[in-house]
Scaffold this motif. Structure first.
Motif, PDB file in Angstrom:
ATOM      1  N   ASP A 140     -98.882 -65.858  10.778  1.00  0.00           N
ATOM      2  CA  ASP A 140     -97.474 -65.931  10.334  1.00  0.00           C
ATOM      3  C   ASP A 140     -96.807 -64.622  10.353  1.00  0.00           C
ATOM      4  N   ILE A 141     -97.404 -63.439  10.893  1.00  0.00           N
ATOM      5  CA  ILE A 141     -96.648 -62.201  11.226  1.00  0.00           C
ATOM      6  C   ILE A 141     -97.046 -61.320  12.206  1.00  0.00           C
ATOM      7  N   GLY A 142     -97.146 -62.156  13.322  1.00  0.00           N
ATOM      8  CA  GLY A 142     -97.229 -61.278  14.526  1.00  0.00           C
ATOM      9  C   GLY A 142     -98.662 -60.931  14.774  1.00  0.00           C
ATOM     10  N   LEU A 143     -98.748 -59.787  15.334  1.00  0.00           N
ATOM     11  CA  LEU A 143    -100.204 -59.152  15.659  1.00  0.00           C
ATOM     12  C   LEU A 143    -100.743 -58.392  14.516  1.00  0.00           C
ATOM     13  N   GLY A 144    -102.023 -58.298  14.566  1.00  0.00           N
ATOM     14  CA  GLY A 144    -102.534 -57.629  13.261  1.00  0.00           C
ATOM     15  C   GLY A 144    -103.883 -57.154  13.671  1.00  0.00           C
ATOM     16  N   LEU A 200     -94.341 -52.692  21.784  1.00  0.00           N
ATOM     17  CA  LEU A 200     -94.453 -52.717  20.306  1.00  0.00           C
ATOM     18  C   LEU A 200     -93.678 -53.281  19.565  1.00  0.00           C
ATOM     19  N   PHE A 201     -93.832 -53.984  18.448  1.00  0.00           N
ATOM     20  CA  PHE A 201     -92.952 -54.571  17.846  1.00  0.00           C
ATOM     21  C   PHE A 201     -91.500 -54.062  17.611  1.00  0.00           C
ATOM     22  N   ASP A 202     -90.395 -54.498  17.568  1.00  0.00           N
ATOM     23  CA  ASP A 202     -89.087 -54.035  17.060  1.00  0.00           C
ATOM     24  C   ASP A 202     -88.305 -54.851  16.187  1.00  0.00           C
ATOM     25  N   THR A 226     -89.493 -49.203  13.642  1.00  0.00           N
ATOM     26  CA  THR A 226     -90.129 -50.129  12.997  1.00  0.00           C
ATOM     27  C   THR A 226     -91.636 -49.523  12.951  1.00  0.00           C
ATOM     28  N   ASN A 227     -92.272 -48.760  13.735  1.00  0.00           N
ATOM     29  CA  ASN A 227     -93.698 -48.512  13.625  1.00  0.00           C
ATOM     30  C   ASN A 227     -94.227 -47.161  13.430  1.00  0.00           C
ATOM     31  N   ALA A 228     -93.114 -45.994  13.277  1.00  0.00           N
ATOM     32  CA  ALA A 228     -93.727 -44.684  12.844  1.00  0.00           C
ATOM     33  C   ALA A 228     -94.342 -44.639  11.286  1.00  0.00           C
ATOM     34  N   THR A 253    -102.810 -48.229  15.498  1.00  0.00           N
ATOM     35  CA  THR A 253    -102.128 -47.980  14.164  1.00  0.00           C
ATOM     36  C   THR A 253    -101.037 -48.655  13.848  1.00  0.00           C
ATOM     37  N   SER A 254    -100.003 -48.879  14.751  1.00  0.00           N
ATOM     38  CA  SER A 254     -98.746 -49.447  14.485  1.00  0.00           C
ATOM     39  C   SER A 254     -98.809 -51.070  14.485  1.00  0.00           C
ATOM     40  N   ARG A 255    -100.173 -51.422  14.953  1.00  0.00           N
ATOM     41  CA  ARG A 255    -100.263 -52.939  14.892  1.00  0.00           C
ATOM     42  C   ARG A 255    -101.001 -53.340  13.277  1.00  0.00           C
ATOM     43  N   ILE A 256    -101.292 -52.534  12.549  1.00  0.00           N
ATOM     44  CA  ILE A 256    -101.851 -52.600  11.135  1.00  0.00           C
ATOM     45  C   ILE A 256    -100.523 -53.257  10.371  1.00  0.00           C
ATOM     46  N   ASN A 257    -100.737 -54.313   9.706  1.00  0.00           N
ATOM     47  CA  ASN A 257     -99.737 -54.801   8.863  1.00  0.00           C
ATOM     48  C   ASN A 257     -99.823 -54.291   7.483  1.00  0.00           C
ATOM     49  N   HIS A 258     -98.788 -54.588   6.589  1.00  0.00           N
ATOM     50  CA  HIS A 258     -98.965 -54.127   5.107  1.00  0.00           C
ATOM     51  C   HIS A 258     -99.476 -55.168   4.201  1.00  0.00           C
ATOM     52  N   SER A 259    -100.205 -54.517   3.243  1.00  0.00           N
ATOM     53  CA  SER A 259    -100.436 -55.627   2.135  1.00  0.00           C
ATOM     54  C   SER A 259    -100.263 -54.660   0.821  1.00  0.00           C
ATOM     55  N   PRO A 292    -100.798 -49.679   3.289  1.00  0.00           N
ATOM     56  CA  PRO A 292     -99.505 -49.821   2.349  1.00  0.00           C
ATOM     57  C   PRO A 292     -98.630 -49.290   3.151  1.00  0.00           C
ATOM     58  N   TYR A 293     -97.345 -49.441   3.123  1.00  0.00           N
ATOM     59  CA  TYR A 293     -96.256 -49.192   4.002  1.00  0.00           C
ATOM     60  C   TYR A 293     -95.453 -48.428   2.940  1.00  0.00           C
ATOM     61  N   CYS A 294     -95.834 -48.424   1.487  1.00  0.00           N
ATOM     62  CA  CYS A 294     -94.888 -47.898   0.488  1.00  0.00           C
ATOM     63  C   CYS A 294     -96.168 -47.747  -0.670  1.00  0.00           C
ATOM     64  N   ASN A 309     -85.075 -53.601   4.064  1.00  0.00           N
ATOM     65  CA  ASN A 309     -84.424 -52.678   5.224  1.00  0.00           C
ATOM     66  C   ASN A 309     -85.430 -52.756   6.563  1.00  0.00           C
ATOM     67  N   PHE A 310     -86.547 -53.420   6.336  1.00  0.00           N
ATOM     68  CA  PHE A 310     -87.206 -53.808   7.778  1.00  0.00           C
ATOM     69  C   PHE A 310     -87.222 -55.069   8.115  1.00  0.00           C
ATOM     70  N   HIS A 311     -86.607 -55.640   7.577  1.00  0.00           N
ATOM     71  CA  HIS A 311     -86.357 -57.491   7.787  1.00  0.00           C
ATOM     72  C   HIS A 311     -87.712 -58.187   7.374  1.00  0.00           C
ATOM     73  N   PHE A 312     -88.351 -57.609   6.246  1.00  0.00           N
ATOM     74  CA  PHE A 312     -89.544 -58.674   6.253  1.00  0.00           C
ATOM     75  C   PHE A 312     -89.649 -59.048   4.499  1.00  0.00           C
ATOM     76  N   GLU A 313     -90.313 -60.229   4.525  1.00  0.00           N
ATOM     77  CA  GLU A 313     -90.593 -60.403   3.037  1.00  0.00           C
ATOM     78  C   GLU A 313     -92.329 -60.254   3.103  1.00  0.00           C
ATOM     79  N   CYS A 314     -92.672 -59.527   1.911  1.00  0.00           N
ATOM     80  CA  CYS A 314     -94.251 -59.302   1.957  1.00  0.00           C
ATOM     81  C   CYS A 314     -95.008 -60.465   1.701  1.00  0.00           C
ATOM     82  N   VAL A 315     -95.725 -61.012   2.653  1.00  0.00           N
ATOM     83  CA  VAL A 315     -96.566 -62.194   2.426  1.00  0.00           C
ATOM     84  C   VAL A 315     -98.002 -62.266   1.477  1.00  0.00           C
ATOM     85  N   CYS A 316     -98.167 -60.936   1.207  1.00  0.00           N
ATOM     86  CA  CYS A 316     -99.581 -60.371   0.554  1.00  0.00           C
ATOM     87  C   CYS A 316     -99.716 -61.393  -0.781  1.00  0.00           C
TER      88      CYS A 316
HETATM   89  C1  LIG Z   1     -95.795 -51.941  12.226  1.00  0.00           C
HETATM   90  S1  LIG Z   1     -95.446 -53.480  12.625  1.00  0.00           S
HETATM   91  C2  LIG Z   1     -97.144 -54.219  12.321  1.00  0.00           C
HETATM   92  C3  LIG Z   1     -97.467 -55.017  13.351  1.00  0.00           C
HETATM   93  C4  LIG Z   1     -96.686 -56.168  13.843  1.00  0.00           C
HETATM   94  N1  LIG Z   1     -97.098 -57.434  13.139  1.00  0.00           N
HETATM   95  C5  LIG Z   1     -96.807 -56.483  15.272  1.00  0.00           C
HETATM   96  O1  LIG Z   1     -96.744 -57.801  15.733  1.00  0.00           O
HETATM   97  O2  LIG Z   1     -96.806 -55.638  16.106  1.00  0.00           O
HETATM   98  C6  LIG Z   1     -94.582 -54.047  10.995  1.00  0.00           C
HETATM   99  C7  LIG Z   1     -93.920 -55.376  10.917  1.00  0.00           C
HETATM  100  O3  LIG Z   1     -95.142 -56.205  10.811  1.00  0.00           O
HETATM  101  C8  LIG Z   1     -94.446 -57.483  10.122  1.00  0.00           C
HETATM  102  N2  LIG Z   1     -95.143 -57.344   8.577  1.00  0.00           N
HETATM  103  C9  LIG Z   1     -96.289 -56.215   8.531  1.00  0.00           C
HETATM  104  N3  LIG Z   1     -96.652 -56.679   7.213  1.00  0.00           N
HETATM  105  C10 LIG Z   1     -96.337 -57.562   6.481  1.00  0.00           C
HETATM  106  C11 LIG Z   1     -96.424 -58.468   5.478  1.00  0.00           C
HETATM  107  N4  LIG Z   1     -97.238 -57.884   4.517  1.00  0.00           N
HETATM  108  N5  LIG Z   1     -95.307 -59.390   5.209  1.00  0.00           N
HETATM  109  C12 LIG Z   1     -94.731 -59.748   6.337  1.00  0.00           C
HETATM  110  N6  LIG Z   1     -94.498 -59.266   7.079  1.00  0.00           N
HETATM  111  C13 LIG Z   1     -95.314 -58.144   7.408  1.00  0.00           C
HETATM  112  C14 LIG Z   1     -93.151 -57.005   9.679  1.00  0.00           C
HETATM  113  O4  LIG Z   1     -92.382 -57.858  10.493  1.00  0.00           O
HETATM  114  C15 LIG Z   1     -92.931 -55.531  10.037  1.00  0.00           C
HETATM  115  O5  LIG Z   1     -91.593 -55.102  10.334  1.00  0.00           O
END
Ligand SMILES: C[S@@+](CC[C@H](N)C(=O)[O-])C[C@H]1O[C@@H](n2cnc3c(N)ncnc32)[C@H](O)[C@@H]1O
Length: 473
Positions: A140-144, A200-202, A226-228, A253-259, A292-294, A309-316
């Motif tokens: 559901d949230i792109g690459l990981g 990388l994702f924007d 988005t990625n720094a 590193t910038s492909r790692i999602n948040h939880s 963790p992103y925060c 601010n970064f246009h996502f709702e956390c799915v964790c």
């Molecule tokens: C640094 S990128 C992580 C890699 C990204 N999924 C990709 O496809 O390249 C950060 C973006 O991933 C998505 N993302 C990361 N963690 C998430 C989470 N817990 N819930 C929802 N979206 C998340 C958001 O779109 C966010 O802006």
């Protein structure tokens, strides 16, 4: 270090001595940022993930040792703003040939010089024989990033040199031409690495946030925002505010999602100029790696605000039931007050702090909060309680747990080495300071049987488990 990497380190050092830093010419960089560009109160974070890896070592130490001479220079026209610091420039060696990767840095000359003074810089990266991860689509949230094998606490998952490093904050009222700087940086990177950056994702470009911050529809800056990830240990001015701090973008590193219940932490290792990602609990093969992103201790509403601010709702999992996760978080506190109370009031039982911290650790393990600084503080509280109680065996068990947590959060093996030395504990100034009948015990040379002492059951105090408190009658 093996012979091959020894040789590589020497080769890098030799070559590095010949580095020539390019001076930025006025016609090349027309709007070199001045000190005021970076010093407004209205700065915003470039890093969504502005991960504050707060060291468990008191912050005062870091601030006190901060060298003021690395402040931003006002004589900005002579500054080198874009400079290559991680490797020497051709024709000494082609950037493409550099196995460990090449970082382009948007930094001040002061920072550049500071990096070059780091002993042993740049150290080679650590490579694992069996890959620890792969990058693939999530549901559901792109690459990981996903674990390619089982890993234990503090195991190294990834070590990579970033593609680009730049300022953490800029003043939205006086935006600098980050897009232009990034374009220059990418032109200097080997083509394959520049392509990785561009892919990388924007989540930023074209959004309402981009309108307000001066980035407009500049794609490279959008990718940066988005990625720094924040680079916690590199700073150019006062590290107590965001001014003069840096963040960096990594290919993987910038492909790692948040939880909000992460299983890994990212840190920056200055000597090798690289990101390290390490496990903070056991990770099974195939499991998604999340960082963790925060600050994960924040209540759901505040975390949500940051993510908005970064246009996502956390799915964790924690965000699926905000009321429950808020209730759990509200019960978790630093052990410092209880520890002080125990030190001051000798009528309190010997295991007063230990019981409290064990209960807090149990709650945090259930909620997946090993990534919070408070978790480390509780490990430390138990370790120090055992020092006061004069039990070096148990102090070292908890010390090693703390050492692993510090290694995972800061990427430094020194603490773990130190804490593995059982003699460390008995030479601590607080050693045996809470022991009853200290002199009597010393005479007997062994524990009194009748003395009520509590201890953690060693067998169950293995990693990831909370030990049982039992009475030693
Ligand atoms: C640094 S990128 C992580 C890699 C990204 N999924 C990709 O496809 O390249 C950060 C973006 O991933 C998505 N993302 C990361 N963690 C998430 C989470 N817990 N819930 C929802 N979206 C998340 C958001 O779109 C966010 O802006």
């Amino acid at each position: 270090m093996d012979r091959a990497s020894d040789t590589e380190a020497e080769r890098i050092r030799d070559l590095f001595e010949n580095i020539t830093i390019e001076e930025a010419h006025d016609d090349e960089v027309s709007d070199v940022p001045t000190e005021s560009d970076f010093s407004s109160d209205k700065t915003f974070r470039l890093a969504p993930n502005a991960l504050k890896l707060r060291s468990l070592i008191p912050a005062t130490k870091r601030t006190a040792s901060h060298p003021k001479r690395f402040s931003w220079s006002t004589d900005s026209k002579t500054e080198n703003v874009i400079s290559n610091i991680s490797q020497p420039y051709p024709p000494l060696i082609a950037r493409e040939d550099f196995d460990d990767g090449w970082t382009e840095c948007i930094i001040r000359l002061g920072t550049n010089n500071k990096i070059k003074q780091i002993e042993g810089f740049p150290m080679p990266l650590q490579r694992s024989k069996v890959p620890a991860y792969h990058i693939k689509e999530t549901d559901d949230i792109g690459l990981g990033m996903f674990a390619a094998r089982r890993m234990g606490i503090s195991d190294l998952i990834l070590n990579e040199r970033p593609l680009v490093l730049g300022p953490l904050t800029v003043d939205p009222n006086k935006p600098i031409d980050m897009e232009g700087y990034l374009e220059k940086a990418l032109n200097r990177l080997p083509a394959a690495r520049a392509a990785k950056y561009r892919a990388l994702f924007d989540c930023h470009t074209g959004t309402e946030c981009a309108e307000g911050d001066g980035s407009g529809d500049s794609t490279l800056f959008g990718i940066f925002r988005t990625n720094a990830f924040r680079v916690d240990n590199l700073y150019d001015s006062d590290p107590t505010d965001d001014d003069g701090l840096y963040c960096a973008v990594g290919e993987n590193t910038s492909r790692i999602n948040h939880s909000c219940r992460p299983n890994a932490l990212v840190s920056f290792h200055l000597e090798s100029f690289s990101f390290q990602v390490r496990a903070i609990r056991q990770i099974e093969e195939g499991e998604e790696i999340a960082i963790p992103y925060c600050d994960i201790m924040l209540p759901h509403e505040e975390r949500d605000e940051i993510f908005r601010n970064f246009h996502f709702e956390c799915v964790c999992q924690s965000c699926q039931d905000p009321a429950a996760s808020n209730a759990i978080r509200s019960t978790i506190t630093s052990p410092s007050a209880i520890f002080k109370q125990w030190l001051d009031d000798r009528s309190l039982p010997g295991d007063y702090v230990i019981r409290h911290s064990l209960s807090q650790i149990d709650t945090m393990l259930r909620e997946g909060m090993e990534g919070s600084a408070v978790y480390g503080e509780h490990l430390q509280a138990i370790m120090e309680s055992y020092i006061c109680l004069g039990d070096s065996g148990l102090a070292s068990i908890w010390g090693v747990k703390l050492g692993r947590a510090l290694l995972a959060s800061a990427g430094d093996t020194k603490n773990l080495e130190l804490m593995s030395d059982v003699h460390l504990y008995s030479s601590h100034q607080a050693w045996q300071s809470r022991m009853k009948n200290k002199s009597k015990k010393k005479r007997k040379g062994k524990k009194s049987k009748g003395q009520k002492e509590r201890h953690i059951d060693n067998a169950s105090a293995e990693d990831g488990e909370v030990g049982n408190v039992s009475e030693d009658e």
